[in-house]
Design an enzyme around this catalytic site. Structure first.
Site, PDB file in Angstrom:
ATOM      1  N   HIS A   1       0.841  -1.208   0.000  1.00 15.85           N
ATOM      2  CA  HIS A   1       0.000   0.000   0.000  1.00 15.85           C
ATOM      3  C   HIS A   1       0.876   1.257   0.000  1.00 15.85           C
ATOM      4  CE1 HIS A   1      -3.694   2.268   1.486  1.00 15.85           C
ATOM      5  NE2 HIS A   1      -2.722   3.119   1.768  1.00 15.85           N
ATOM      6  N   GLU A   2       1.833   1.309   0.912  1.00 15.16           N
ATOM      7  CA  GLU A   2       2.665   2.518   1.006  1.00 15.16           C
ATOM      8  C   GLU A   2       3.515   2.704  -0.246  1.00 15.16           C
ATOM      9  OE1 GLU A   2       1.879   4.658   3.081  1.00 15.16           O
ATOM     10  OE2 GLU A   2       0.701   3.371   4.399  1.00 15.16           O
TER      11      GLU A   2
ATOM     12  N   HIS B   1       1.697   4.371  -2.988  1.00 22.43           N
ATOM     13  CA  HIS B   1       1.780   5.830  -2.846  1.00 22.43           C
ATOM     14  C   HIS B   1       3.105   6.342  -3.416  1.00 22.43           C
ATOM     15  CE1 HIS B   1      -1.908   6.234  -0.722  1.00 22.43           C
ATOM     16  NE2 HIS B   1      -1.504   5.744   0.434  1.00 22.43           N
TER      17      HIS B   1
HETATM   18 ZN    ZN Z   1      -2.632   5.106   1.983  1.00 21.71          ZN
END
Ligand code: ZN
Length: 200
Positions: A163-164, A167
Site C-alpha cells: 500500500h505505502e 503511494h
Molecule cells: Zn494510503
C-alpha cells in the site's frame, strides 16, 4: 567465500539522508500527535493507516501545493519505472527486513515497476525507516530522497508495505478517485469529524 560475502555486502549501499523526511520525526511530538502503533496486534480493530494523523491517514503532504500536482505531474514519476530503496539498518530486525523485501518483490513480480536496492549514483530513492509512528509515504517521487515510515509490527504486513509503495509510485487512495461514487457507497456518519475530505 570471503569474496562472495564481500560482494553481497557491497550490494547494499547506504544512501545520503533523504531530503524529504516527513514532518513527524521528533518521537515526542509523534507520541502526542498520533497513536503509537508499537503495541498493535493483528486482532486490533484499529486500522493502522488511520492512526498516523496524516491526510487520509498515511499520506505525507509537506504543503498544500502537493495536492494540486500529484500523479499528473510527470516530475513525480520514477524514470523508467525504477525505484531505488534502502532499508534503515537500525530500525528493523533481519526478519522484518525480509518481510519488507518480500512485499516489494510482489510488486516487482506483478508489474513492470522495478523496485531495487539503492545504488551509488541514485539521486532519488526511498529510505524505509521505522522510527516514527505510523505507516506513511509521500505521493510519487520527491527529488533528493524520501522516507517511507513503516512502524513495526502494524505496518509490516505485506499489504501495508505494498500500500505505502503504491503511494511512492504515485497512487492516491481508491476512494479519492473522481469516479468513486460509481463504485462505492460512503457511510459519511462513520467518518471522524474533520476527516470527510480536503479541498484543493
Ligand atoms: Zn494510503
Amino acid at each position: 567465500m570471503a569474496l562472495v560475502t564481500a560482494s553481497l555486502m557491497a550490494a547494499e549501499i547506504e544512501p545520503p539522508e533523504p531530503v524529504h523526511k516527513g514532518l513527524y520525526f521528533d518521537l515526542d511530538v509523534i507520541k502526542q500527535s498520533g497513536a503509537d502503533l508499537s503495541l498493535w496486534s493483528p486482532d486490533n480493530e484499529e486500522n493502522p493507516w488511520e492512526a498516523s494523523g496524516l491526510l487520509e491517514g498515511d499520506i505525507m503532504i509537506a504543503k498544500v501545493d502537493d495536492l494540486r500536482n500529484v500523479i499528473r505531474d510527470e516530475d513525480k514519476y520514477w524514470p523508467n519505472g525504477v525505484v531505488p530503496y534502502y532499508i534503515a539498518k537500525d530500525h528493523f530486525s533481519q526478519e522484518e527486513r525480509s518481510r519488507i523485501r518480500s512485499a516489494l518483490k510482489e510488486i516487482n513480480d506483478s508489474t513492470c515497476v522495478v523496485i531495487r536496492e539503492f545504488q551509488k549514483g541514485d539521486e532519488d530513492f526511498v529510505k524505509i525507516k521505522g522510527n516514527a509512528t505510523g505507516c506513511w509515504s509521500y505521493i510519487g517521487r520527491k527529488r533528493g530522497g524520501q522516507v517511507v515510515n513503516l512502524q513495526a509490527p502494524a505496518c509490516l504486513r505485506k499489504g501495508t508495505v505494498i500500500h505505502e509503495f503504491l503511494h511512492v509510485l504515485g497512487f492516491h487512495h481508491q476512494h479519492s478517485s473522481h469516479d468513486r461514487d460509481s463504485f462505492i457507497d460512503i457511510h459519511w456518519e462513520n467518518i471522524r469529524p474533520g476527516e470527510k475530505g480536503y479541498t484543493l
